[in-house]
Design a protein around this motif. Structure first.
Motif, PDB file in Angstrom:
ATOM      1  N   VAL A   6       0.873  -1.181   0.000  1.00 12.63           N
ATOM      2  CA  VAL A   6       0.000   0.000   0.000  1.00 12.63           C
ATOM      3  C   VAL A   6       0.907   1.227   0.000  1.00 12.63           C
ATOM      4  N   CYS A  11      -2.550   6.778  -0.402  1.00 12.64           N
ATOM      5  CA  CYS A  11      -3.765   6.349   0.297  1.00 12.64           C
ATOM      6  C   CYS A  11      -4.441   7.543   0.967  1.00 12.64           C
ATOM      7  N   THR A  12      -5.744   7.686   0.723  1.00 13.10           N
ATOM      8  CA  THR A  12      -6.503   8.791   1.311  1.00 13.10           C
ATOM      9  C   THR A  12      -7.260   8.354   2.570  1.00 13.10           C
ATOM     10  N   GLY A  13      -7.171   7.069   2.903  1.00 11.52           N
ATOM     11  CA  GLY A  13      -7.896   6.568   4.065  1.00 11.52           C
ATOM     12  C   GLY A  13      -9.396   6.475   3.837  1.00 11.52           C
ATOM     13  N   CYS A  14      -9.794   6.269   2.593  1.00  8.03           N
ATOM     14  CA  CYS A  14     -11.235   6.235   2.272  1.00  8.03           C
ATOM     15  C   CYS A  14     -11.935   5.028   2.900  1.00  8.03           C
ATOM     16  N   GLY A  15     -11.180   3.968   3.152  1.00  9.09           N
ATOM     17  CA  GLY A  15     -11.746   2.799   3.837  1.00  9.09           C
ATOM     18  C   GLY A  15     -12.322   1.720   2.943  1.00  9.09           C
ATOM     19  N   ILE A  16     -12.337   1.933   1.637  1.00  6.35           N
ATOM     20  CA  ILE A  16     -12.933   0.929   0.745  1.00  6.35           C
ATOM     21  C   ILE A  16     -12.247  -0.430   0.903  1.00  6.35           C
ATOM     22  N   CYS A  17     -10.929  -0.436   0.978  1.00  7.06           N
ATOM     23  CA  CYS A  17     -10.228  -1.732   1.072  1.00  7.06           C
ATOM     24  C   CYS A  17     -10.448  -2.387   2.430  1.00  7.06           C
ATOM     25  N   TYR A  18     -10.274  -1.655   3.513  1.00  2.00           N
ATOM     26  CA  TYR A  18     -10.345  -2.307   4.829  1.00  2.00           C
ATOM     27  C   TYR A  18     -11.758  -2.414   5.388  1.00  2.00           C
ATOM     28  N   SER A  34      -4.415   2.798   5.066  1.00  2.00           N
ATOM     29  CA  SER A  34      -4.623   1.359   5.051  1.00  2.00           C
ATOM     30  C   SER A  34      -3.326   0.624   5.383  1.00  2.00           C
ATOM     31  N   CYS A  65      -9.631   0.509  -5.309  1.00  2.00           N
ATOM     32  CA  CYS A  65      -8.977   1.674  -4.697  1.00  2.00           C
ATOM     33  C   CYS A  65      -9.020   2.867  -5.663  1.00  2.00           C
ATOM     34  N   PRO A  66      -9.618   3.971  -5.244  1.00  2.00           N
ATOM     35  CA  PRO A  66      -9.795   5.116  -6.157  1.00  2.00           C
ATOM     36  C   PRO A  66      -8.488   5.807  -6.536  1.00  2.00           C
ATOM     37  N   VAL A  67      -7.422   5.601  -5.780  1.00  2.00           N
ATOM     38  CA  VAL A  67      -6.161   6.270  -6.110  1.00  2.00           C
ATOM     39  C   VAL A  67      -5.053   5.280  -6.485  1.00  2.00           C
ATOM     40  N   ALA A  69      -3.580   2.901  -4.939  1.00  2.00           N
ATOM     41  CA  ALA A  69      -2.491   2.825  -3.962  1.00  2.00           C
ATOM     42  C   ALA A  69      -2.077   1.391  -3.639  1.00  2.00           C
ATOM     43  N   ILE A  70      -2.927   0.423  -4.021  1.00  2.00           N
ATOM     44  CA  ILE A  70      -2.659  -0.975  -3.674  1.00  2.00           C
ATOM     45  C   ILE A  70      -2.054  -1.705  -4.869  1.00  2.00           C
TER      46      ILE A  70
HETATM   47  S1  SF4 Z   1      -9.034   1.879  -0.962  1.00  2.00           S
HETATM   48 FE1  SF4 Z   1      -7.060   2.862  -1.440  1.00  2.00          FE
HETATM   49  S2  SF4 Z   1      -7.265   4.986  -0.720  1.00  2.00           S
HETATM   50 FE2  SF4 Z   1      -8.926   3.796   0.214  1.00  2.00          FE
HETATM   51  S3  SF4 Z   1      -8.087   3.194   2.240  1.00  2.00           S
HETATM   52 FE3  SF4 Z   1      -7.644   1.515   0.779  1.00  2.00          FE
HETATM   53  S4  SF4 Z   1      -5.569   1.947  -0.031  1.00  2.00           S
HETATM   54 FE4  SF4 Z   1      -6.349   3.816   0.940  1.00  2.00          FE
END
Ligand code: SF4
Length: 73
Positions: A6, A11-18, A34, A65-67, A69-70
């Motif tokens: 990651v 990572c913007t911390g949007c939370g979609i992944c976790y 994340s 992930c919208p950016v 980052a993963i």
């Molecule tokens: S989906 Fe991407 S931007 Fe959102 S918390 Fe996970 S790694 Fe970060």
């Protein structure tokens, strides 16, 4: 096994992944970004290795992930 990273700078911390796509592999870190679940970490909280049966889930998070980052490889 698959390698997962990651990019904490993206990572913007949007939370979609976790929260949504793959809480089995990802978890919210203390800084809001994340992290990998502790048992999968290698060296630091943002990179590690996951077993093959978690790969599909991690890939879904990678795609969602919208950016972008993963990375799962
Ligand atoms: S989906 Fe991407 S931007 Fe959102 S918390 Fe996970 S790694 Fe970060």
């Amino acid at each position: 096994m698959a390698k997962v990273t990651v990019d904490e700078n993206e990572c913007t911390g949007c939370g979609i992944c976790y929260n949504d796509e793959c809480p089995e592999v990802f978890v919210e870190g203390s800084d809001g970004t994340s992290n990998l679940q502790e048992k999968y970490r290698k060296g630091n909280a943002h990179s590690g290795e996951i077993p093959d049966d978690k790969k599909d889930c991690a890939k879904k998070a990678e795609d969602a992930c919208p950016v972008s980052a993963i990375k799962v490889e």
